[in-house]
Design a protein around this motif. Structure first.
Motif, PDB file in Angstrom:
ATOM      1  N   GLY A  83       0.745  -1.247   0.039  1.00  0.00           N
ATOM      2  CA  GLY A  83      -0.071  -0.024   0.154  1.00  0.00           C
ATOM      3  C   GLY A  83       0.729   1.041  -0.108  1.00  0.00           C
ATOM      4  O   GLY A  83       0.253   2.305  -0.392  1.00  0.00           O
ATOM      5  N   ILE A  84       2.368   1.066   0.401  1.00  0.00           N
ATOM      6  CA  ILE A  84       2.754   2.377   0.520  1.00  0.00           C
ATOM      7  C   ILE A  84       3.894   2.568  -0.529  1.00  0.00           C
ATOM      8  O   ILE A  84       4.980   3.327  -0.631  1.00  0.00           O
ATOM      9  CB  ILE A  84       3.626   2.523   1.715  1.00  0.00           C
ATOM     10  N   THR A  85       3.815   1.248  -1.310  1.00  0.00           N
ATOM     11  CA  THR A  85       4.940   1.114  -2.683  1.00  0.00           C
ATOM     12  C   THR A  85       4.357   1.349  -4.097  1.00  0.00           C
ATOM     13  O   THR A  85       3.322   0.721  -4.187  1.00  0.00           O
ATOM     14  CB  THR A  85       5.662  -0.399  -2.375  1.00  0.00           C
ATOM     15  N   GLY A  86       4.767   2.143  -4.895  1.00  0.00           N
ATOM     16  CA  GLY A  86       4.327   2.640  -6.126  1.00  0.00           C
ATOM     17  C   GLY A  86       4.046   4.152  -6.129  1.00  0.00           C
ATOM     18  O   GLY A  86       4.339   4.784  -5.263  1.00  0.00           O
ATOM     19  N   GLU A  87       3.747   4.484  -7.410  1.00  0.00           N
ATOM     20  CA  GLU A  87       3.696   5.842  -7.719  1.00  0.00           C
ATOM     21  C   GLU A  87       2.177   6.284  -7.065  1.00  0.00           C
ATOM     22  O   GLU A  87       1.157   5.912  -6.857  1.00  0.00           O
ATOM     23  CB  GLU A  87       3.473   6.078  -9.276  1.00  0.00           C
ATOM     24  N   PRO A  88       2.302   7.701  -6.780  1.00  0.00           N
ATOM     25  CA  PRO A  88       0.834   8.364  -6.093  1.00  0.00           C
ATOM     26  C   PRO A  88      -0.055   8.144  -7.386  1.00  0.00           C
ATOM     27  O   PRO A  88       0.020   8.399  -8.542  1.00  0.00           O
ATOM     28  CB  PRO A  88       1.502   9.779  -5.993  1.00  0.00           C
TER      29      PRO A  88
ATOM     30  N   THR B 223       2.312  -1.804  -5.139  1.00  0.00           N
ATOM     31  CA  THR B 223       3.093  -2.398  -6.081  1.00  0.00           C
ATOM     32  C   THR B 223       4.073  -3.323  -5.132  1.00  0.00           C
ATOM     33  O   THR B 223       4.537  -2.822  -4.067  1.00  0.00           O
ATOM     34  CB  THR B 223       4.209  -1.394  -6.735  1.00  0.00           C
ATOM     35  N   MET B 224       4.297  -4.467  -5.264  1.00  0.00           N
ATOM     36  CA  MET B 224       5.061  -5.612  -4.760  1.00  0.00           C
ATOM     37  C   MET B 224       6.639  -5.048  -4.790  1.00  0.00           C
ATOM     38  O   MET B 224       6.932  -4.447  -5.624  1.00  0.00           O
ATOM     39  CB  MET B 224       4.815  -7.194  -5.074  1.00  0.00           C
TER      40      MET B 224
END
Length: 380
Positions: free
Chosen positions: A154-159, A164-165
């Motif tokens: 939930g905190i990984t990836g683009e806004p 993203t795993m």
């Protein structure tokens, strides 16, 4: 032992290993790197990782990496003779590790109570997805599931983009790392008290414990953080920036470093701009600051930018592709990959434990066992 002869700190420690796939084998591989005798017990069909690629000459690379330095035996725990052999092996063991689904070890006759009955001083470790008790304990525990439930995705990836795993089975590996840490602590405690212990290690718990930054963001505000892409959620500029031929990592944590960055860019006046006078203000105005930095980078290659930043003692680096990182690991001074001579594969690179100690021996890891390779030696 000669006073100056290097040693391995876990020499003489015997571990019965009933684990498979990744979290448990990684845990015991770390113990084996330090000299523990690991006796890997597999079912007749073998550890599932024997059947997961990539393969060469029928050998699994993943199995080879995480089952280094171990002895291997086959036992069908539903067979009374094999069960008695495994329990007899546990009689003089120091550690017993399993990562079955909760309840399975008990049903097979190798649970904590059964092992403790013949070896009261045993350090017994159970690694599972969600712990041995609770409503989630029986859920399937694949790494991706745990990443999703931990909040890390939930905190990984683009806004505004998809969760993203992490690009590795991080939940499995962290559980294995915490498992080895807990086992070492339990062995030290047993040395002081004479008492064994049962360890309940959950992948979800371990992965969640690796996220102090989002917890800190929530702790005083009550607001859960979201995705911020390739930048730090609390400090700015701290992330990945675009140059004409690639990406540059710049990591600034304080005003002194920020002033040095402004000087390196030939823009010392930026440090006095009210929008950028503090880390909090810089984070609030991150898009504007990013534009200024990338305008400077537009006249640089990644190499020249890194040199300018490094000369100014600013933490910076290129973003390496995995191929480049592998070359560095194999040829660099730290020797993160050592060559092992495999009887069927020839020379292959193998991972080693990364900690350097002045009095500990370092050697190329021994090859992973063939299925049942040491049955005669171990079961006689």
């Amino acid at each position: 032992m000669e006073q100056n002869k290097k040693r391995l700190p876990l020499e003489g420690i015997k571990v019965v290993d009933l684990t498979r796939v990744l979290s448990g084998p990684f845990c015991t591989a770390l113990l084996s790197d330090l000299g523990a005798e690991i006796i890997k017990i597999e079912p007749p069909a073998g550890d599932e990782y024997r059947h997961v690629g990539p393969f060469k000459a029928g050998e699994s690379a993943l199995f080879t990496l995480v089952n280094r330095n171990k002895k291997g035996a086959v036992a069908d725990l539903k067979n009374e003779v094999d069960l008695s052999r495994v329990l007899e092996m546990a009689r003089d063991a120091d550690v017993f590790v399993e990562n079955f689904k909760p309840g399975v070890a008990d049903r097979l006759g190798v649970g904590y109570d059964a092992v403790r009955a013949i070896n009261p001083d045993i350090v017994y470790a159970s690694i599972s997805g969600f712990g041995q008790t609770g409503e989630s304990s029986q859920l399937p525990a694949y790494d991706l599931v745990v990443q999703a439930m931990s909040g890390m995705m939930g905190i990984t990836g683009e806004p505004g983009g998809e969760p993203t795993m992490v690009g590795e089975s991080i939940a499995d590996l962290v559980a294995g790392l915490y498992g080895s840490w807990a086992i070492l602590a339990a062995l030290f405690d047993r040395h002081r008290t004479g008492q064994g212990v049962y360890l309940d290690i959950a992948m979800l718990d371990c992965l969640f414990s690796m996220m102090p930054t989002p917890v800190a963001q929530w702790m005083f505000s009550g607001k859960a953080p979201g995705r911020v892409g390739n930048r730090h959620p609390l400090s700015t500029p701290f992330g990945s920036f675009t140059a004409p031929d690639g990406r540059v990592i710049i990591a600034i944590l304080n005003n002194r470093q920020f002033g040095a960055l402004c000087d390196a860019m030939g823009r010392p006046e930026i440090a006095a701009d009210p929008r950028f006078r503090s880390d909090e203000e810089r984070t609030r105005h991150e898009p504007e600051l990013r534009d200024l930095i990338e305008s400077w980078l537009a006249d640089h290659t990644v190499e020249s930018a890194i040199k300018a930043l490094s000369d100014a003692r600013i933490p910076a680096s290129p973003v390496l592709e995995m191929g480049d990182a592998l070359i560095r690991a194999r040829t660099g001074e730290r020797q993160l990959l050592l060559t092992q001579c495999h009887p069927r594969l020839g020379d292959i690179p193998m991972m080693v434990q990364p900690v350097r100690a002045s009095a500990w021996a370092t050697s190329a890891p021994k090859i992973a066992p063939q299925l049942g390779e040491h049955n005669d030696e171990l079961f006689g």
